[in-house]
Motif scaffolding. Structure first.
Motif, PDB file in Angstrom:
ATOM      1  N   LEU A 165      -7.725   2.272  -3.205  1.00  0.00           N
ATOM      2  CA  LEU A 165      -6.820   1.240  -3.721  1.00  0.00           C
ATOM      3  C   LEU A 165      -5.429   1.336  -3.129  1.00  0.00           C
ATOM      4  N   GLN A 166      -4.981   2.553  -2.831  1.00  0.00           N
ATOM      5  CA  GLN A 166      -3.622   2.756  -2.333  1.00  0.00           C
ATOM      6  C   GLN A 166      -2.639   1.995  -3.230  1.00  0.00           C
ATOM      7  N   SER A 167      -1.788   1.166  -2.651  1.00  0.00           N
ATOM      8  CA  SER A 167      -0.745   0.557  -3.483  1.00  0.00           C
ATOM      9  C   SER A 167      -1.267  -0.496  -4.459  1.00  0.00           C
ATOM     10  N   CYS A 168      -2.527  -0.908  -4.304  1.00  0.00           N
ATOM     11  CA  CYS A 168      -3.071  -1.851  -5.287  1.00  0.00           C
ATOM     12  C   CYS A 168      -3.249  -1.186  -6.651  1.00  0.00           C
ATOM     13  N   SER A 261      -6.316  14.196   2.280  1.00  0.00           N
ATOM     14  CA  SER A 261      -5.485  13.782   3.419  1.00  0.00           C
ATOM     15  C   SER A 261      -4.126  13.289   2.949  1.00  0.00           C
ATOM     16  N   GLU A 262      -4.147  12.498   1.882  1.00  0.00           N
ATOM     17  CA  GLU A 262      -2.870  12.009   1.339  1.00  0.00           C
ATOM     18  C   GLU A 262      -1.975  13.201   0.990  1.00  0.00           C
ATOM     19  N   ARG A 263      -2.613  14.211   0.402  1.00  0.00           N
ATOM     20  CA  ARG A 263      -1.883  15.404  -0.055  1.00  0.00           C
ATOM     21  C   ARG A 263      -1.245  16.129   1.132  1.00  0.00           C
ATOM     22  N   PHE A 294      -0.965  13.521  -9.176  1.00  0.00           N
ATOM     23  CA  PHE A 294      -1.536  12.449 -10.004  1.00  0.00           C
ATOM     24  C   PHE A 294      -1.368  11.094  -9.293  1.00  0.00           C
ATOM     25  N   TYR A 295      -0.171  10.856  -8.766  1.00  0.00           N
ATOM     26  CA  TYR A 295       0.093   9.612  -8.046  1.00  0.00           C
ATOM     27  C   TYR A 295      -0.851   9.465  -6.848  1.00  0.00           C
ATOM     28  N   LEU A 296      -1.004  10.544  -6.075  1.00  0.00           N
ATOM     29  CA  LEU A 296      -1.863  10.482  -4.880  1.00  0.00           C
ATOM     30  C   LEU A 296      -3.330  10.307  -5.265  1.00  0.00           C
ATOM     31  N   MET A 346       4.543  -7.443  -2.057  1.00  0.00           N
ATOM     32  CA  MET A 346       4.011  -7.527  -0.692  1.00  0.00           C
ATOM     33  C   MET A 346       4.922  -6.831   0.314  1.00  0.00           C
ATOM     34  N   TYR A 347       5.372  -5.633  -0.047  1.00  0.00           N
ATOM     35  CA  TYR A 347       6.257  -4.858   0.828  1.00  0.00           C
ATOM     36  C   TYR A 347       7.473  -5.700   1.234  1.00  0.00           C
ATOM     37  N   ASP A 348       7.889  -5.545   2.500  1.00  0.00           N
ATOM     38  CA  ASP A 348       9.089  -6.256   2.948  1.00  0.00           C
ATOM     39  C   ASP A 348       8.836  -7.730   3.233  1.00  0.00           C
ATOM     40  N   GLY A 364      -2.054  -3.262  -0.419  1.00  0.00           N
ATOM     41  CA  GLY A 364      -2.184  -1.819  -0.234  1.00  0.00           C
ATOM     42  C   GLY A 364      -2.459  -1.517   1.226  1.00  0.00           C
ATOM     43  N   VAL A 365      -2.123  -0.308   1.642  1.00  0.00           N
ATOM     44  CA  VAL A 365      -2.163   0.047   3.048  1.00  0.00           C
ATOM     45  C   VAL A 365      -3.607   0.204   3.569  1.00  0.00           C
ATOM     46  N   SER A 366      -4.582   0.217   2.647  1.00  0.00           N
ATOM     47  CA  SER A 366      -5.977   0.240   3.084  1.00  0.00           C
ATOM     48  C   SER A 366      -6.453  -1.154   3.511  1.00  0.00           C
TER      49      SER A 366
END
Ligand code: GLU
Length: 530
Positions: A165-168, A261-263, A294-296, A346-348, A364-366
């Motif tokens: 999900l990343q940022s979603c 990997s995120e970690r 937790f966030y990651l 939607m980011y920038d 999200g970045v995915s």
């Protein structure tokens, strides 16, 4: 499964507003075209339900589908039908009577498929490369799923493949924090302004708070607020279970490799965490490392576009999951979440997206984008190639096409001149509204009304059910001004209606001399004098 003849057996009655439920049941049963034994085939009933967009995995309909599929006889009579639809009576009647959010679902599916195919042609953009798990995804993937506020579902392409999900996850975490603590408390710790900076930039607002919950710092803070005092494992389980519920019981997973990997590449998120700690932004007692983990973990939750479309539809439906019928969020939570998705999702590109697409959305970045058309539907597109802002190229392209085709932009209802289609109307309404309005206006002699319809681009030559056009009606009622106006616009002066009559025949029959004169004069000269 035949249990005897119903009270109203075999009689299709004229239905009226205020009819009792049995009469309505009967009318709905009759719409399924019972055979000479007054029975309806189970397969055709299932097919009719599925055609409306309702799905077999809809929690509200589990019992109905099971009863129909288990029916030992392949046909049911009216009494059995009434029993089977039992507690889902309202939903099934609305579905079969064409009264769900998008009544003409088959046409909608065809149109959305065409939009999807156009977006599929986009091959530009780059995969996210900051972790190998995202850099390795097949870049050709593209899935779109839509779920309406009534739970009608459609998906196409890779809508059943899981992605992280990343940022979603951010709007969900924020909404859960709002449910737990209320907006006042949450916004003591998180702002609600677009940051005007990158989603992970090392910056806080002038009060030393993260700018909003849709960027990394704000989502880390929302995680810090969720289920405080619980073990990390329980806090994460709470988030997973919540997402499952918001998605109507659908499967939601977790990618440990994405998490690991995120970690490993989380320096920026750790830096953000320390920056916030330096500013004493966290609530007392926050375990920073644990919160970052937790966030990651929340970023590494996996789901499909179908699942996320239901999540988005729960937001579209003011917090009630359409496919379970259960409330997940208070309406106020959803209002706050959608407001911030609209300004910061939607980011920038958020400002540009609000301007051109005009929908609350989160990217999200995915390569996923969830979008919400309030009261109508939620959708999710997933395709991994990203543009320079980190938004999915195909996903963005699809969002643009969706609002070009339908009146979904938040302010489309202001223009009144929109050429866009309203899928909330039936095919008959879409057609009859224009044709009906123009013929009624002509018959009243309402020239101003006709001018407005022309401004809306309505086809003045389109006849009604009897192929009677605006010119027929104006001529028959003797509205000279309207006849003149229509002729000046260049409409066909001699359309023939279903009864074989032209406007001149109508004017002659009704004895409207000036109209006869105008119509005859024009046709005698063999040219359009008007
Ligand atoms: N896991 C990513 C991060 O925190 C999420 C990025 C995103 O989807 O925007 O950096």
């Amino acid at each position: 499964m035949r249990t005897g003849r119903g009270a109203n057996e075999g009689t299709t009655q004229l239905t009226r507003d205020g009819d009792d439920p049995a009469t309505r049941d009967r009318a709905v049963f009759d719409s399924l075209e019972p055979d000479s034994r007054d029975e309806v085939g189970v397969p055709s009933m299932l097919e009719r339900l599925i055609e409306t967009g309702l799905r077999r995995d809809d929690l509200r309909l589990q019992e109905v589908f099971r009863a129909l599929e288990d029916a030992d006889e392949r046909a049911i009579d009216f009494d059995s039908f009434s029993t089977v639809i039992g507690p889902c009576r309202g939903l099934i009647e609305r579905a079969l009577a064409g009264r769900l959010t998008i009544p003409d679902f088959p046409s909608f599916k065809t149109e959305v498929t065409a939009l999807y195919e156009r977006s599929l042609a986009r091959r530009d953009g780059e995969l996210a490369s900051y972790i190998p798990q995202l850099a390795r995804v097949n870049p050709e993937r593209f899935g779109v799923a839509i779920c309406t506020a009534d739970g009608q579902m459609f998906s196409i392409g890779d809508a059943d493949i899981e992605f992280s999900l990343q940022s979603c996850a951010k709007p969900i975490i924020y909404s859960l924090a709002l449910e737990e603590h209320g907006a006042e408390h949450v916004h003591r710790y998180i702002g609600r302004e677009p940051s005007g900076r990158g989603f992970n930039e090392l910056s806080l607002d002038s009060d030393g708070k993260p700018h909003n919950p849709m960027i990394n710092s704000g989502a880390i803070m929302a995680c810090a607020l969720l289920q405080r005092g619980q073990e990390l494992a329980d806090r994460f389980e709470f988030v997973l279970d919540s997402i499952r519920r918001i998605a109507g019981g659908r499967k939601v997973g977790f990618s440990n490799s994405v998490y690991l990997s995120e970690r490993r590449s989380a320096d920026r998120n750790f830096a953000l965490g320390y920056l916030m700690r330096e500013h004493k932004a966290f609530p007392e007692g926050t375990q920073l490392i644990e919160i970052l983990e937790f966030y990651l973990q929340c970023c590494s939750v996996e789901a499909t576009a179908e699942v996320m479309a239901v999540v988005a539809a729960t937001l579209a439906n003011a917090g009630v999951c359409p496919t379970s019928g259960l409330r997940q969020f208070k309406p106020a939570t959803v209002q706050n979440c959608l407001s911030l998705m609209s300004s910061c999702g939607m980011y920038d590109f958020s400002g540009e997206f609000a301007f051109t697409v005009g929908l609350p959305a989160k990217s999200g970045v995915s390569g996923a984008i969830i979008g919400v058309v309030p009261n109508v539907l939620g959708f999710c597109c997933w395709s991994p190639r990203l543009d320079e802002h980190g938004n999915s190229v195909r996903g963005l392209d699809f969002c643009r096409r969706l609002v070009q085709a339908y009146n979904f932009h938040a302010f489309d209802n202001l223009t009144g001149m929109s050429e866009k289609k309203d899928p909330r109307l039936t095919r008959a309404q879409n057609f009859a509204d224009d044709a009906g309005q123009v013929t009624w206006a002509a018959s009243f002699g309402d020239l101003k009304g006709i001018r407005q319809l022309v401004a809306r681009g309505v086809d003045l030559e389109r006849g009604n059910f009897d192929s009677r056009t605006a010119l027929h009606l104006a001529a028959a009622e003797g509205h000279l001004e309207v006849v003149e106006y229509l002729l000046n616009l260049g409409v066909d002066p001699q359309p023939v209606d279903r009864f074989g009559n032209t406007p001149l025949d109508d004017a002659t029959r009704e004895g409207h001399e000036p109209v006869i004169e105008l119509l005859t004069h024009g046709s005698k000269r063999g040219e359009r004098a008007w």
